[in-house]
Design an enzyme around this catalytic site. Structure first.
Site, PDB file in Angstrom:
ATOM      1  N   ASP A 160      26.847   6.652  28.036  1.00 44.34           N
ATOM      2  CA  ASP A 160      28.074   6.242  28.212  1.00 44.34           C
ATOM      3  C   ASP A 160      28.802   6.508  29.237  1.00 44.34           C
ATOM      4  O   ASP A 160      29.278   8.001  30.654  1.00 44.34           O
ATOM      5  CB  ASP A 160      27.727   8.431  27.952  1.00 44.34           C
ATOM      6  CG  ASP A 160      28.685   8.486  27.616  1.00 44.34           C
ATOM      7  OD1 ASP A 160      29.773   8.370  26.893  1.00 44.34           O
ATOM      8  OD2 ASP A 160      29.449   9.832  28.050  1.00 44.34           O
ATOM      9  N   GLU A 410      17.068  10.404  29.675  1.00 44.68           N
ATOM     10  CA  GLU A 410      17.426  10.456  27.724  1.00 44.68           C
ATOM     11  C   GLU A 410      16.277   9.857  27.626  1.00 44.68           C
ATOM     12  O   GLU A 410      17.157   9.227  26.643  1.00 44.68           O
ATOM     13  CB  GLU A 410      18.897  10.814  27.745  1.00 44.68           C
ATOM     14  CG  GLU A 410      19.347  12.204  28.536  1.00 44.68           C
ATOM     15  CD  GLU A 410      20.841  13.056  27.731  1.00 44.68           C
ATOM     16  OE1 GLU A 410      21.380  12.407  27.073  1.00 44.68           O
ATOM     17  OE2 GLU A 410      20.681  13.307  27.582  1.00 44.68           O
ATOM     18  N   TYR A 465      23.468  20.576  25.147  1.00 50.71           N
ATOM     19  CA  TYR A 465      24.636  20.276  24.753  1.00 50.71           C
ATOM     20  C   TYR A 465      24.710  21.323  23.582  1.00 50.71           C
ATOM     21  O   TYR A 465      25.786  21.294  22.071  1.00 50.71           O
ATOM     22  CB  TYR A 465      25.172  19.069  24.338  1.00 50.71           C
ATOM     23  CG  TYR A 465      25.436  18.137  25.515  1.00 50.71           C
ATOM     24  CD1 TYR A 465      25.863  18.386  26.360  1.00 50.71           C
ATOM     25  CD2 TYR A 465      24.584  16.917  26.515  1.00 50.71           C
ATOM     26  CE1 TYR A 465      26.424  17.757  27.483  1.00 50.71           C
ATOM     27  CE2 TYR A 465      24.599  16.705  27.444  1.00 50.71           C
ATOM     28  CZ  TYR A 465      25.809  16.538  28.220  1.00 50.71           C
ATOM     29  OH  TYR A 465      25.505  16.141  28.926  1.00 50.71           O
ATOM     30  N   GLU A 501      22.504  18.893  33.051  1.00 49.08           N
ATOM     31  CA  GLU A 501      23.467  19.033  32.222  1.00 49.08           C
ATOM     32  C   GLU A 501      23.269  19.619  31.109  1.00 49.08           C
ATOM     33  O   GLU A 501      23.394  20.155  30.107  1.00 49.08           O
ATOM     34  CB  GLU A 501      23.411  17.069  31.645  1.00 49.08           C
ATOM     35  CG  GLU A 501      23.145  16.084  32.110  1.00 49.08           C
ATOM     36  CD  GLU A 501      23.103  14.465  31.157  1.00 49.08           C
ATOM     37  OE1 GLU A 501      23.991  14.789  29.944  1.00 49.08           O
ATOM     38  OE2 GLU A 501      23.245  13.722  31.785  1.00 49.08           O
TER      39      GLU A 501
HETATM   40  C1  GCB Z   1      23.916  13.124  28.021  1.00 48.18           C
HETATM   41  C2  GCB Z   1      23.759  12.212  28.856  1.00 48.18           C
HETATM   42  C3  GCB Z   1      25.162  11.797  30.070  1.00 48.18           C
HETATM   43  C4  GCB Z   1      26.621  11.348  28.652  1.00 48.18           C
HETATM   44  C5  GCB Z   1      27.109  13.209  28.476  1.00 48.18           C
HETATM   45  C6  GCB Z   1      27.542  13.363  27.406  1.00 48.18           C
HETATM   46  O1  GCB Z   1      23.122  13.298  27.486  1.00 48.18           O
HETATM   47  O2  GCB Z   1      22.943  11.952  30.119  1.00 48.18           O
HETATM   48  O3  GCB Z   1      25.279   9.984  30.748  1.00 48.18           O
HETATM   49  O4  GCB Z   1      27.647  11.300  29.385  1.00 48.18           O
HETATM   50  O5  GCB Z   1      25.657  13.213  27.627  1.00 48.18           O
HETATM   51  O6  GCB Z   1      29.123  13.908  28.034  1.00 48.18           O
HETATM   52  O7  GCB Z   1      28.038  12.996  26.347  1.00 48.18           O
END
Ligand code: GCB
Length: 592
Positions: A160, A410, A465, A501
């Site tokens: 991403d 990941e 997330y 994250e």
């Molecule tokens: C993740 C990735 C990261 C993305 C992020 C997102 O899990 O490690 O590279 O930018 O999510 O914002 O979706």
């Protein structure tokens, strides 16, 4: 690999500036025998993608060419002459006049070429560097090149962030003596009030080795003869997070009592250890605060820029961040040196990102079809991955700021075959550097019941997330689900855990009184949820928000001008959450 430096025995010429630039339509680079027929110029260091208005350049898949003339200083007669490329993303070839002198794969690590035999002191030569941005099923990171019905080639990939390419870091012409210091390795320890420095010096040619350790005021505090040994520093000043202190190990190659080469290696005396659910630096529990970052800015792309370097660290200091992860690739050496000098702790990551067919570009969850991991990518992937681990540790092993290696972000860690793929990679990292913990970053799709790889990690690094891709807009469910999962990890492994994250896309200036995703308030409230949960779990030893700043991604329809999970905008202005984080991270921690 040693960073080139000016010393009493070595000189250095920066080759940064404007180079002639052209794209090549051929998939395979041909030997370069002529001046480049182009009026275009491109700055080094900078990614080339956003410089020009022509979409053919931005969307180009394949090789581009950089060229300039270089004059070898006339005083370099008798010296070895070396071209050093700090990074060519993702593959590079180097020509000196008509001679192809080097080829390198991997976009975020340096390579160097001894060109002594094809150049002359005092004379000019034509230096041409070809750079390819192609990603394939066996490059790290992986990707695929798709042929469109109209014949155009386009690049797809699973990570991403935008596939910026070119010469995004510096290029150097360096001199060094024929007999020279080739490598220096230091590992430090603490014995009571004394610092311990185990060192090894590799020399090319026949020379004796002498080392001297100087403190910050240049006073010699220890010395020894021999290519390897141990120095004891009485009453040492330690390198501490937030309070850096750097000694300098001067490694000398000596022939008939004359110093023929010297190389100064900075040394921070500190220890790192994992102890049960704690992460110890100098024997004291350390709690990570900070970010996953990117090398990313407007126009430059991934081009290294000292102004952004200083400003980013200034903002990290302002907000109370004590650490960051080099997500998702090794950063410029200038960044690592700066972290050493300013006491910022680093989790250092390889470019192994996007090794997961279940995620589309970091966002869309597409699911796997049960294919064995090894069969989802090319057969050369693991070898390329090993090369990246070797290269990262070779380059960064002496940085006191680096407290842990992350071998992947990941990856698929639940399919059949992932165990066999990753076990040797952990072993390799530990064999190359027994002094640091090794981790990988676990994806939300692989909770404790199904992850086959977490058992190898010294620290559990988790990207989650809840409240965004899962439970979006429903923070009560997010809180409950996050806590349930973290407790399951804690119970199963008892290892220290870092949330590497967590975050929410946020458009600066969007507001709402409700839990409305994309607003500044929602980002604040989502982080509050995570922090409440972290504070209830004793083995949560770190919180690194995704991301430090908004950054560019490939467009698709899931991203609007990039990923907006920054705590700062792409031009580094604070969103509301920056002030909330500052309040949390600058307050004394409950158990400190
Ligand atoms: C993740 C990735 C990261 C993305 C992020 C997102 O899990 O490690 O590279 O930018 O999510 O914002 O979706």
């Amino acid at each position: 690999m040693l960073k080139p430096k000016i010393t009493a025995t070595r000189e250095l010429v920066s080759l940064d500036g404007l180079w002639a630039f052209a794209v090549d339509d051929d998939a395979v680079p041909e030997p370069w025998t002529a001046p480049l027929a182009t009026t275009r110029e491109a700055p080094v260091p900078a990614s080339y993608n956003d410089l020009f208005t022509d979409p053919e350049i931005r969307d180009h898949v394949g090789w581009v060419w950089y060229q300039r003339t270089v004059r070898v200083p006339r005083g370099w007669a008798g010296e070895r002459v070396v071209v050093r490329v700090d990074a060519a993303t993702h593959a590079g070839v180097v020509y000196v006049d008509d001679h192809r002198v080097a080829a390198h794969e991997g976009g975020y690590l340096p390579f160097e070429i001894d060109v002594t035999d094809v150049v002359s002191p005092g004379a000019e030569f034509r230096l041409t560097i070809g750079v390819s941005n192609e990603l394939t099923p066996e490059t790290i990171p992986p990707g695929e090149i798709v042929e469109r019905p109209d014949g155009r080639r386009s690049q797809t990939y699973l990570h991403d962030f935008y596939n910026y390419a070119g010469l995004a870091r510096s290029v150097w012409l360096a001199s060094r003596p024929a007999v020279h210091v080739d490598d220096v390795t230091v590992v430090t320890g603490i014995d009571g009030a004394d610092g311990i420095v185990d060192y090894r010096v590799d020399v090319v040619g026949n020379a004796a080795v002498r080392v001297r350790l100087l403190d910050e005021s240049g006073v010699e505090v220890a010395a020894a003869d021999g290519a390897a040994g141990t120095l004891r520093v009485p009453d040492a000043t330690l390198w501490r997070p937030g309070a850096a202190y750097l000694y300098t190990l001067v490694a000398e190659a000596v022939v008939a009592d004359a110093v023929v080469d010297e190389y100064p290696q900075t040394v921070g005396i500190r220890t790192v250890a994992v102890d049960g659910g704690r992460f110890l630096i100098n024997g004291e529990p350390f709690h990570f605060t900070g970010f996953g970052k990117h090398e990313d800015s407007a126009v430059r792309g991934k081009g290294h820029d000292d102004a952004y370097l200083v400003h980013d660290f200034e903002l990290m200091h302002w907000i109370g961040a004590n650490s960051f992860r080099t997500s998702h690739y090794p950063y410029a050496e200038e960044v690592m040196d700066y972290a050493d000098r300013h006491g910022i702790v680093v989790i250092d990551e390889t470019p192994a990102v996007g090794l997961n067919k279940a995620i589309g570009g970091g966002i869309g969850i597409v699911g796997t079809d049960g294919t064995r991991f090894q069969d989802q990518f090319g057969p050369g992937l693991q070898e390329a991955h090993k090369r990246e681990i070797r290269g990262l540790i070779a380059r960064d092993k002496n940085h006191p700021s680096v407290v842990m290696w992350s071998i992947a972000n990941e990856p698929d860690s639940m399919s059949e075959g992932t165990d066999e793929y990753f076990a040797p990679l952990f072993s390799l990292a530990r064999e190359l550097d027994p002094s640091r913990p090794v981790t990988f970053v676990n994806v939300m799709l692989a909770p404790p019941e199904v992850c086959r790889v977490s058992k190898y990690a010294d620290v559990l690094c988790l990207n989650r997330y809840y409240g965004w891709y899962v439970d979006g807009g429903d923070l009560a469910s997010a809180e409950a689900n996050l806590e349930r999962e973290l407790r399951a990890w804690a119970e199963k492994y008892g290892k220290p855990m870092i949330m590497t994250e967590y975050g929410a896309d946020t458009i600066a200036g969007f507001h709402s009184v409700w839990d409305q995703p994309w607003t500044e308030e929602y980002q604040v409230r989502l982080l509050d949820v995570y922090h409440r949960v972290f504070d209830r779990i004793p083995t949560m030893i770190g919180e690194q928000v995704w991301n430090f700043a908004d950054f560019q991604t490939s467009s698709g329809f899931f991203r609007v001008d990039g990923n907006k999970k920054g705590v700062f905008t792409r031009d580094r202005r604070p969103k509301a959450v920056a002030h909330a984080l500052r309040a949390r991270w600058t307050a004394p921690r409950a158990n400190d």
